[in-house]
Write a protein that holds these residues in place. Sequence first.
Motif, short mmCIF file in Angstrom:
data_model
loop_
_atom_site.label_atom_id
_atom_site.label_comp_id
_atom_site.label_asym_id
_atom_site.label_seq_id
_atom_site.Cartn_x
_atom_site.Cartn_y
_atom_site.Cartn_z
N HIS A 159 18.83 7.40 51.03
CA HIS A 159 18.34 8.75 50.80
C HIS A 159 17.29 8.74 49.69
CE1 HIS A 159 21.48 8.35 47.68
NE2 HIS A 159 20.74 9.22 47.00
N ILE A 160 16.69 9.89 49.44
CA ILE A 160 15.72 10.00 48.36
C ILE A 160 16.18 11.06 47.36
CG2 ILE A 160 13.74 9.20 49.70
CD1 ILE A 160 12.89 12.09 50.08
N GLU A 161 15.74 10.88 46.13
CA GLU A 161 16.04 11.84 45.07
C GLU A 161 14.73 12.26 44.41
OE1 GLU A 161 18.96 10.35 42.37
OE2 GLU A 161 20.48 10.09 43.94
N MET A 162 14.57 13.55 44.29
CA MET A 162 13.36 14.13 43.71
C MET A 162 13.73 14.79 42.38
SD MET A 162 11.04 17.13 45.43
CE MET A 162 9.55 17.78 44.67
N GLU A 163 13.32 14.18 41.29
CA GLU A 163 13.64 14.71 39.96
C GLU A 163 12.49 15.57 39.46
OE1 GLU A 163 13.91 12.66 35.73
OE2 GLU A 163 15.70 12.17 36.92
N ILE A 164 12.80 16.83 39.18
CA ILE A 164 11.78 17.80 38.77
C ILE A 164 12.01 18.17 37.31
CG2 ILE A 164 10.76 20.06 39.23
CD1 ILE A 164 12.01 19.84 42.06
N ALA A 165 11.03 17.87 36.46
CA ALA A 165 11.13 18.22 35.05
C ALA A 165 10.88 19.71 34.87
CB ALA A 165 10.12 17.41 34.24
N CYS A 166 11.80 20.36 34.15
CA CYS A 166 11.67 21.79 33.87
C CYS A 166 11.61 21.98 32.36
CB CYS A 166 12.85 22.55 34.48
SG CYS A 166 13.02 22.34 36.27
#
Length: 258
Positions: A115-122
């Motif tokens: 699978h893939i993981e998308m890390e979004i900086a907030c």
Amino acid sequence: MGLTCSPIDVEKERVLSLLPQELSVIAIQIEAYCDIVKESGIILKCKGDYESAMKFLESRQHVFEIPEDVDDEDNQDDMDGKQSPLACHDKRRRISMKELIAERRNAIVAPHPIHIEMEIACQDDICVTLVLQFIPGLRSIGVIAKLNRIPTSVYGNALFDVSLLSELFDGDDGSKCVNSAGQAKLDQLQISVADLESKIGRFYIFAQKMAGINDEITSKNSQLCEIIHSVVGKIRSRVRSRCVLARITHSLRMFFFF
């Protein structure tokens, strides 16, 4: 940005070669989006094991074959309800109908091991990680949201629960499989999304659109980038709003405490 996987290049190529096409579409579009808008706050990772993926693909092929050695658990060899030793030995090698149904049920809802993981900086150093998994039996993308580095002393956990992605877009609560054939399978098996949520998450419409597998329309590449841009913007906006609310709540608590 680059899709990160295993530190060993050969192993990375092996794993990426088995990444489901639907997730590959998302990965390619995320990388393209980051290059276009010069986005540095998104990290994309590929997770999974090559051997596990190979076994998964082999087992799926086996499970959906029609076996010749299916047995009925209630069958008996004689009128007294007893079985001969030979029959008992043979039955241990045969699969029962109940076991076959259970195997196929599990296979339908099983996520692909890679699978893939998308890390979004907030804001405030908070990161939202979208775990995107493809479920071949339902031809749908499951999404789990994880939050990292939350300053719990200020924000606590109440404002950052599973509802973070719910209704990110109007009417999209992820409670139904967007793929009509997939939802029909779930209905037939009497499985709800809530039953699967801890393992594969929810079937948000925006995730299906990111993968280009929405039943209603076929998205073009430019549209996929626009969808990703919208998803990232809405997630950051929601985190920002909840942070403001959490600060107000924290201030009120401190005021009444003192």
